[in-house]
Design a protein around this motif. Structure first.
Motif, PDB file in Angstrom:
ATOM      1  N   PRO A 139       0.826  -1.214   0.000  1.00 32.95           N
ATOM      2  CA  PRO A 139       0.000   0.000   0.000  1.00 32.95           C
ATOM      3  C   PRO A 139       0.858   1.262   0.000  1.00 32.95           C
ATOM      4  CG  PRO A 139      -0.240  -1.191   2.076  1.00 32.95           C
ATOM      5  CD  PRO A 139       0.672  -1.994   1.201  1.00 32.95           C
ATOM      6  N   SER A 140       0.338   2.307  -0.614  1.00 31.46           N
ATOM      7  CA  SER A 140       1.051   3.581  -0.604  1.00 31.46           C
ATOM      8  C   SER A 140       1.018   4.168   0.807  1.00 31.46           C
ATOM      9  CB  SER A 140       0.426   4.549  -1.606  1.00 31.46           C
ATOM     10  OG  SER A 140      -0.900   4.826  -1.244  1.00 31.46           O
ATOM     11  N   ILE A 141       1.907   5.087   1.071  1.00 38.49           N
ATOM     12  CA  ILE A 141       2.037   5.654   2.413  1.00 38.49           C
ATOM     13  C   ILE A 141       0.786   6.411   2.831  1.00 38.49           C
ATOM     14  CG2 ILE A 141       3.286   7.385   3.761  1.00 38.49           C
ATOM     15  CD1 ILE A 141       5.806   6.538   2.250  1.00 38.49           C
ATOM     16  N   ALA A 142       0.259   7.223   1.959  1.00 36.39           N
ATOM     17  CA  ALA A 142      -0.874   8.085   2.320  1.00 36.39           C
ATOM     18  C   ALA A 142      -2.149   7.603   1.633  1.00 36.39           C
ATOM     19  CB  ALA A 142      -0.576   9.526   1.953  1.00 36.39           C
ATOM     20  N   CYS A 143      -2.541   6.382   1.912  1.00 31.89           N
ATOM     21  CA  CYS A 143      -3.754   5.883   1.280  1.00 31.89           C
ATOM     22  C   CYS A 143      -4.896   5.858   2.290  1.00 31.89           C
ATOM     23  CB  CYS A 143      -3.540   4.488   0.701  1.00 31.89           C
ATOM     24  SG  CYS A 143      -3.476   3.179   1.926  1.00 31.89           S
ATOM     25  N   ILE A 144      -6.084   5.944   1.758  1.00 34.62           N
ATOM     26  CA  ILE A 144      -7.285   5.823   2.585  1.00 34.62           C
ATOM     27  C   ILE A 144      -8.051   4.638   2.040  1.00 34.62           C
ATOM     28  CG2 ILE A 144      -9.434   6.915   3.308  1.00 34.62           C
ATOM     29  CD1 ILE A 144      -8.004   9.623   2.893  1.00 34.62           C
ATOM     30  N   LYS A 145      -8.113   3.578   2.845  1.00 34.75           N
ATOM     31  CA  LYS A 145      -8.767   2.354   2.396  1.00 34.75           C
ATOM     32  C   LYS A 145     -10.220   2.607   2.048  1.00 34.75           C
ATOM     33  CE  LYS A 145      -8.235  -1.716   4.168  1.00 34.75           C
ATOM     34  NZ  LYS A 145      -7.788  -2.575   3.111  1.00 34.75           N
ATOM     35  N   ALA A 146     -10.630   1.955   0.981  1.00 33.39           N
ATOM     36  CA  ALA A 146     -12.018   1.985   0.537  1.00 33.39           C
ATOM     37  C   ALA A 146     -12.488   0.539   0.438  1.00 33.39           C
ATOM     38  CB  ALA A 146     -12.109   2.683  -0.817  1.00 33.39           C
ATOM     39  N   PRO A 147     -13.761   0.317   0.276  1.00 34.31           N
ATOM     40  CA  PRO A 147     -14.229  -1.058   0.089  1.00 34.31           C
ATOM     41  C   PRO A 147     -13.593  -1.671  -1.165  1.00 34.31           C
ATOM     42  CG  PRO A 147     -16.068   0.391   0.568  1.00 34.31           C
ATOM     43  CD  PRO A 147     -14.867   1.262   0.346  1.00 34.31           C
ATOM     44  N   TYR A 148     -13.377  -2.977  -1.118  1.00 35.53           N
ATOM     45  CA  TYR A 148     -12.799  -3.670  -2.262  1.00 35.53           C
ATOM     46  C   TYR A 148     -13.712  -3.570  -3.476  1.00 35.53           C
ATOM     47  CZ  TYR A 148      -9.389  -5.646   0.909  1.00 35.53           C
ATOM     48  OH  TYR A 148      -8.390  -5.794   1.821  1.00 35.53           O
ATOM     49  N   VAL A 149     -13.090  -3.376  -4.654  1.00 35.47           N
ATOM     50  CA  VAL A 149     -13.799  -3.293  -5.920  1.00 35.47           C
ATOM     51  C   VAL A 149     -13.088  -4.222  -6.895  1.00 35.47           C
ATOM     52  CG1 VAL A 149     -14.400  -1.776  -7.848  1.00 35.47           C
ATOM     53  CG2 VAL A 149     -14.467  -0.902  -5.511  1.00 35.47           C
ATOM     54  N   CYS A 150     -13.879  -5.048  -7.586  1.00 36.19           N
ATOM     55  CA  CYS A 150     -13.306  -5.943  -8.589  1.00 36.19           C
ATOM     56  C   CYS A 150     -12.914  -5.127  -9.811  1.00 36.19           C
ATOM     57  CB  CYS A 150     -14.311  -7.040  -8.963  1.00 36.19           C
ATOM     58  SG  CYS A 150     -13.596  -8.266 -10.064  1.00 36.19           S
ATOM     59  N   THR A 151     -11.663  -5.297 -10.285  1.00 37.17           N
ATOM     60  CA  THR A 151     -11.202  -4.563 -11.451  1.00 37.17           C
ATOM     61  C   THR A 151     -11.029  -5.460 -12.674  1.00 37.17           C
ATOM     62  OG1 THR A 151      -8.913  -4.795 -10.683  1.00 37.17           O
ATOM     63  CG2 THR A 151     -10.081  -2.768 -10.071  1.00 37.17           C
ATOM     64  N   ARG A 152     -11.069  -6.795 -12.479  1.00 37.52           N
ATOM     65  CA  ARG A 152     -10.995  -7.718 -13.613  1.00 37.52           C
ATOM     66  C   ARG A 152     -11.673  -9.024 -13.239  1.00 37.52           C
ATOM     67  NH1 ARG A 152      -7.717 -11.797 -15.766  1.00 37.52           N
ATOM     68  NH2 ARG A 152      -6.209 -11.643 -14.091  1.00 37.52           N
ATOM     69  N   GLN A 153     -12.639  -9.413 -14.047  1.00 39.85           N
ATOM     70  CA  GLN A 153     -13.354 -10.672 -13.858  1.00 39.85           C
ATOM     71  C   GLN A 153     -12.664 -11.794 -14.635  1.00 39.85           C
ATOM     72  OE1 GLN A 153     -16.258 -11.358 -12.117  1.00 39.85           O
ATOM     73  NE2 GLN A 153     -16.463  -9.278 -11.361  1.00 39.85           N
ATOM     74  N   ARG A 154     -12.907 -13.025 -14.237  1.00 41.26           N
ATOM     75  CA  ARG A 154     -12.404 -14.186 -14.969  1.00 41.26           C
ATOM     76  C   ARG A 154     -12.933 -14.116 -16.406  1.00 41.26           C
ATOM     77  NH1 ARG A 154     -11.358 -19.103 -12.112  1.00 41.26           N
ATOM     78  NH2 ARG A 154     -12.550 -18.029 -10.507  1.00 41.26           N
ATOM     79  N   GLY A 155     -12.070 -14.313 -17.371  1.00 40.45           N
ATOM     80  CA  GLY A 155     -12.466 -14.289 -18.765  1.00 40.45           C
ATOM     81  C   GLY A 155     -12.388 -12.919 -19.423  1.00 40.45           C
ATOM     82  N   ASP A 156     -12.097 -11.874 -18.675  1.00 35.97           N
ATOM     83  CA  ASP A 156     -11.963 -10.517 -19.258  1.00 35.97           C
ATOM     84  C   ASP A 156     -10.632 -10.380 -19.947  1.00 35.97           C
ATOM     85  OD1 ASP A 156     -14.422  -9.753 -18.427  1.00 35.97           O
ATOM     86  OD2 ASP A 156     -13.730  -8.468 -16.796  1.00 35.97           O
TER      87      ASP A 156
END
Length: 88
Positions: free
Chosen positions: A71-88
């Motif tokens: 993680p970057s030093i100054a990050c603010i966690k957010a809820p997980y988001v899928c960025t790539r699905q199987r088969g994409d």
């Protein structure tokens, strides 16, 4: 031998600071455990997700386990988001 008022106050300030430090360390450990559980929950709820992010790290699913960037030093966690699905 009498203790000076300043020395008495200093000892109490140090004692309170130590208790607060322990409480903060415990909260950070609890937050880390909660984050790990929520990542596992996210992966269980999204079995077709091959890459995801919490705005702090990018994670790829490798052999059923998350492999995440640092993680970057100054990050603010957010809820997980899928960025790539199987088969994409």
């Amino acid at each position: 031998m009498a203790m000076s008022p300043c020395s008495f106050a200093q000892r109490h300030v140090f004692a309170v600071a130590a208790v607060l430090l322990l409480a903060v360390n415990g909260a950070v450990a609890d937050e880390r455990v909660a984050a790990e559980q929520s990542m596992a929950d996210f992966m269980n709820r999204n079995p077709d997700c091959m890459e995801f992010s919490d705005q702090c790290s990018i994670c790829a699913v490798v052999d059923g386990k998350a492999a995440c960037s640092t993680p970057s030093i100054a990050c603010i966690k957010a809820p997980y988001v899928c960025t790539r699905q199987r088969g994409d």
